[in-house]
Motif scaffolding. Structure first.
Motif, PDB file in Angstrom:
ATOM      1  N   GLY A  93       0.656  -1.077  -0.101  1.00  0.00           N
ATOM      2  CA  GLY A  93      -0.102   0.115   0.220  1.00  0.00           C
ATOM      3  C   GLY A  93       0.818   1.323  -0.001  1.00  0.00           C
ATOM      4  O   GLY A  93       0.464   2.342   0.593  1.00  0.00           O
ATOM      5  N   LEU A  94       1.954   1.380  -0.758  1.00  0.00           N
ATOM      6  CA  LEU A  94       2.800   2.403  -0.791  1.00  0.00           C
ATOM      7  C   LEU A  94       2.572   3.217  -1.948  1.00  0.00           C
ATOM      8  O   LEU A  94       2.114   2.932  -2.888  1.00  0.00           O
ATOM      9  CB  LEU A  94       4.406   1.938  -0.800  1.00  0.00           C
ATOM     10  N   MET A  95       2.952   4.538  -1.654  1.00  0.00           N
ATOM     11  CA  MET A  95       2.528   5.495  -2.768  1.00  0.00           C
ATOM     12  C   MET A  95       3.829   5.190  -4.048  1.00  0.00           C
ATOM     13  O   MET A  95       3.398   5.132  -5.042  1.00  0.00           O
ATOM     14  CB  MET A  95       2.735   7.072  -2.249  1.00  0.00           C
ATOM     15  N   HIS A  96       4.955   5.165  -3.265  1.00  0.00           N
ATOM     16  CA  HIS A  96       6.181   4.748  -4.262  1.00  0.00           C
ATOM     17  C   HIS A  96       7.058   4.014  -3.514  1.00  0.00           C
ATOM     18  O   HIS A  96       7.322   3.883  -2.214  1.00  0.00           O
ATOM     19  CB  HIS A  96       6.876   6.143  -4.644  1.00  0.00           C
ATOM     20  N   LEU A  97       7.778   2.851  -4.354  1.00  0.00           N
ATOM     21  CA  LEU A  97       8.699   2.250  -4.083  1.00  0.00           C
ATOM     22  C   LEU A  97       9.882   2.267  -4.765  1.00  0.00           C
ATOM     23  O   LEU A  97       9.743   1.742  -5.806  1.00  0.00           O
ATOM     24  CB  LEU A  97       8.195   0.813  -3.469  1.00  0.00           C
ATOM     25  N   SER A  98      10.905   2.504  -4.649  1.00  0.00           N
ATOM     26  CA  SER A  98      12.015   2.427  -5.761  1.00  0.00           C
ATOM     27  C   SER A  98      13.315   2.100  -5.057  1.00  0.00           C
ATOM     28  O   SER A  98      13.527   1.936  -3.709  1.00  0.00           O
ATOM     29  CB  SER A  98      12.500   3.994  -6.182  1.00  0.00           C
ATOM     30  N   LEU A  99      14.519   1.776  -5.762  1.00  0.00           N
ATOM     31  CA  LEU A  99      15.605   1.152  -5.495  1.00  0.00           C
ATOM     32  C   LEU A  99      16.734   2.167  -5.456  1.00  0.00           C
ATOM     33  O   LEU A  99      16.792   2.823  -6.737  1.00  0.00           O
ATOM     34  CB  LEU A  99      15.875  -0.088  -6.511  1.00  0.00           C
ATOM     35  N   ALA A 100      17.443   2.245  -4.723  1.00  0.00           N
ATOM     36  CA  ALA A 100      18.443   3.261  -4.497  1.00  0.00           C
ATOM     37  C   ALA A 100      19.617   2.908  -5.498  1.00  0.00           C
ATOM     38  O   ALA A 100      19.923   1.766  -5.939  1.00  0.00           O
ATOM     39  CB  ALA A 100      19.162   3.286  -3.191  1.00  0.00           C
ATOM     40  N   GLU A 101      20.117   3.706  -6.249  1.00  0.00           N
ATOM     41  CA  GLU A 101      21.001   3.506  -7.381  1.00  0.00           C
ATOM     42  C   GLU A 101      22.299   2.791  -6.635  1.00  0.00           C
ATOM     43  O   GLU A 101      22.716   2.110  -7.493  1.00  0.00           O
ATOM     44  CB  GLU A 101      21.276   4.998  -7.982  1.00  0.00           C
ATOM     45  N   GLN A 102      22.830   3.369  -5.625  1.00  0.00           N
ATOM     46  CA  GLN A 102      23.901   2.652  -5.062  1.00  0.00           C
ATOM     47  C   GLN A 102      23.979   1.055  -4.873  1.00  0.00           C
ATOM     48  O   GLN A 102      24.947   0.460  -4.680  1.00  0.00           O
ATOM     49  CB  GLN A 102      24.559   3.477  -3.975  1.00  0.00           C
ATOM     50  N   CYS A 103      22.649   0.747  -4.632  1.00  0.00           N
ATOM     51  CA  CYS A 103      22.552  -0.872  -4.331  1.00  0.00           C
ATOM     52  C   CYS A 103      22.273  -1.541  -5.758  1.00  0.00           C
ATOM     53  O   CYS A 103      22.339  -2.778  -5.501  1.00  0.00           O
ATOM     54  CB  CYS A 103      21.556  -1.133  -3.280  1.00  0.00           C
ATOM     55  N   GLN A 104      22.451  -1.091  -6.671  1.00  0.00           N
ATOM     56  CA  GLN A 104      21.993  -1.847  -8.038  1.00  0.00           C
ATOM     57  C   GLN A 104      23.263  -2.701  -8.262  1.00  0.00           C
ATOM     58  O   GLN A 104      23.070  -3.831  -8.507  1.00  0.00           O
ATOM     59  CB  GLN A 104      21.601  -0.946  -9.182  1.00  0.00           C
ATOM     60  N   SER A 105      24.369  -2.065  -8.084  1.00  0.00           N
ATOM     61  CA  SER A 105      25.789  -2.844  -8.388  1.00  0.00           C
ATOM     62  C   SER A 105      25.587  -4.098  -7.375  1.00  0.00           C
ATOM     63  O   SER A 105      26.165  -5.052  -8.006  1.00  0.00           O
ATOM     64  CB  SER A 105      26.671  -1.931  -8.095  1.00  0.00           C
TER      65      SER A 105
END
Length: 514
Positions: A384-396
């Motif tokens: 039920g979140l408005m936005h959920l994203s992935l921080a750029e620094q953890c993609q690697s």
């Protein structure tokens, strides 16, 4: 209105060049970004009540894996229903689906300028182009007439790709359009754009409309059931049932009944006639998951049905004729099992008419980020979140990890990380950071040729342990990884380690693991 008319000319020429659809879509967005000086743009296909990204420019890579259902994204719903250009005011109350996802501004959540271009063919919505920026006055100088021209060119490009896909399917050819174009909510979708997944998709499309038996192979958690479902959905039997049977969960005492059915009184507890999975799958497809776990006696009975197409219920002398297509799956090396006399060679050759090996997640390049986006969007809705994203620094970190549990492990990791991130955040805009994942220590470089995973830890500068202690530490780590790879199944872990299961239990007890 200030723009270079050559940009529109270049766009029109790009769309008529003999290049792949994906290249054409990406050039379209590159020209749009140059023309409107926007921070991000996306081309979306519309089908089954949702938008699916075909190409992006300026957005985080995981956006390609997200699927935007209209009932979850009111801004995209407004674009879908408008029928014409939509300019959203900077203070619009409708949340932007790309907030926090523009790659150059991942920490700046709110997009202030947004335009939606619905793409129509024969008055039907087939997709959309979205244009976003952080300056609220960014697009004021551009007229609706210019935007409509861009939308018309984009619609022609997308519609041509869809028509070519339909033509190739009608002629029995293999589609070269991204799989998402033919996806609907009721059909399985294999998320990914790596060469390995494109090859798998082509193989699925090649074998689906035949009657060949298919053997799906791959490590635990790679998505073998999804592949089987895709084969069935694209087959001539798609309107008939797909019946699933997990052979690993079959107790020996009821296995024959589950497969072939029984009649009343055949054994204690058989109080009525019962159809087996083969009968239930008549005119359709039977998916035999973990086929390598079947006992040798049951393998012989299964082989008889595959050869003749007729079966007998337990306790019944009569023969029943069935018309069933078989798709089997296993995470075991059946060639080795045949050599070890654990699996019948004749059954193996009967099942592996068309093998479909599913690649491990660590072999699929940036598909990891697409899958992460797919699961993040699902998780956002569930939480039920408005936005959920992935921080750029953890993609690697996600790209470097070996994912011994494959796609299933990634899904569970995303859900755990999202819950932890939500617990640290007081508002509805949640960003998953690297510390929310517990995936350290197992990198792709630590995976050997057999797919077993070694835990790589940095060697200490000085030897501080005895050889015995160091050996036992390594054994504990190695056994734990084998158990994780096989979902805590000791028997399966013993097979992976090529040891007797009894010896493995005794070793684990001596190492203090039990």
């Amino acid at each position: 209105m200030f723009y270079d008319s050559n940009d529109l000319t270049d766009l029109a020429l790009d769309l008529t060049n003999i290049i792949s659809d994906q290249d054409r879509f990406e050039r379209l967005l590159a020209t749009i970004r140059k023309l409107f000086k926007c921070d991000a743009s996306a081309l979306l296909a519309f089908k089954g009540g949702q938008f699916s990204p075909l190409a992006i420019n300026g957005l985080s890579q995981d956006v390609l894996g997200r699927r935007f259902a209209l009932d979850q994204h009111p801004r995209l719903e407004a674009i879908a229903r408008a029928g014409d250009i939509v300019r959203f005011p900077a203070d619009s109350s409708l949340p932007d689906p790309y907030d926090g996802l523009i790659s150059s501004h991942t920490e700046e959540l709110k997009v202030h300028a947004c335009i939606g271009l619905p793409l129509l063919a024969d008055q039907q919505l087939i997709g959309a182009v979205t244009i976003d920026g952080f300056d609220q006055f960014q697009f004021d100088q551009f007229s609706d007439d210019l935007l409509r021209k861009v939308a018309a060119l984009a619609a022609v490009s997308l519609n041509n790709a869809m028509l070519m896909e339909q033509l190739e399917k009608r002629d029995g050819g293999i589609s070269r359009v991204e799989p998402v174009l033919s996806h609907t909510n009721s059909n399985p979708e294999i998320i990914g754009r790596s060469l390995q997944i494109k090859r798998l998709q082509s193989q699925i499309e090649a074998v689906a409309n035949t009657e060949l038996t298919v053997l799906v192979t791959g490590e635990t958690g790679v998505g073998k059931e999804l592949v089987a479902s895709a084969v069935h959905k694209l087959s001539l039997r798609s309107q008939a049932p797909l019946i699933y049977l997990n052979c690993a969960a079959l107790p020996e005492s009821v296995a024959e009944s589950e497969l072939f059915g029984h009649v009343k009184g055949a054994f204690t507890g058989a109080v009525s006639n019962r159809s087996g999975k083969f009968e239930l799958a008549d005119k359709g497809t039977l998916f035999l998951d973990e086929i390598g776990e079947l006992s040798l006696p049951l393998q012989a009975k299964l082989l008889r049905v595959l050869q003749s197409g007729d079966l007998q219920r337990v306790g019944d002398d009569r023969r029943l004729q069935v018309d069933v297509r078989i798709i089997a799956a296993t995470n075991r090396d059946l060639n080795r099992e045949v050599a070890a006399n654990n699996f019948r060679a004749d059954l193996y050759h009967r099942l592996s008419v068309f093998p479909l090996p599913v690649p491990a997640l660590r072999e699929r390049d940036n598909d990891i980020l697409l899958l992460a986006g797919f699961f993040i969007e699902r998780c956002r809705i569930k939480l039920g979140l408005m936005h959920l994203s992935l921080a750029e620094q953890c993609q690697s970190s996600l790209l470097d990890y070996a994912w011994p549990g494959n796609v299933r492990e990634l899904e569970h990791s995303i859900y755990r990380a999202a819950i932890l991130a939500r617990a640290e955040t007081r508002n509805a805009d949640v960003i998953i950071q690297a510390h929310h994942f517990d995936i350290g220590g197992v990198s792709k470089s630590s995976v050997n040729q057999l797919g077993s995973v070694l835990t790589c830890e940095q060697s200490p500068p000085l030897i501080e342990q005895s050889l015995k202690d160091a050996t036992e530490q390594f054994q504990r780590s190695y056994i734990k990884q084998a158990l994780k790879q096989n979902e805590s199944n000791w028997t399966a872990a013993a097979r992976t380690l090529s040891v007797d299961v009894g010896n493995l239990h005794r070793l684990a007890k001596r190492l203090g693991m039990k």
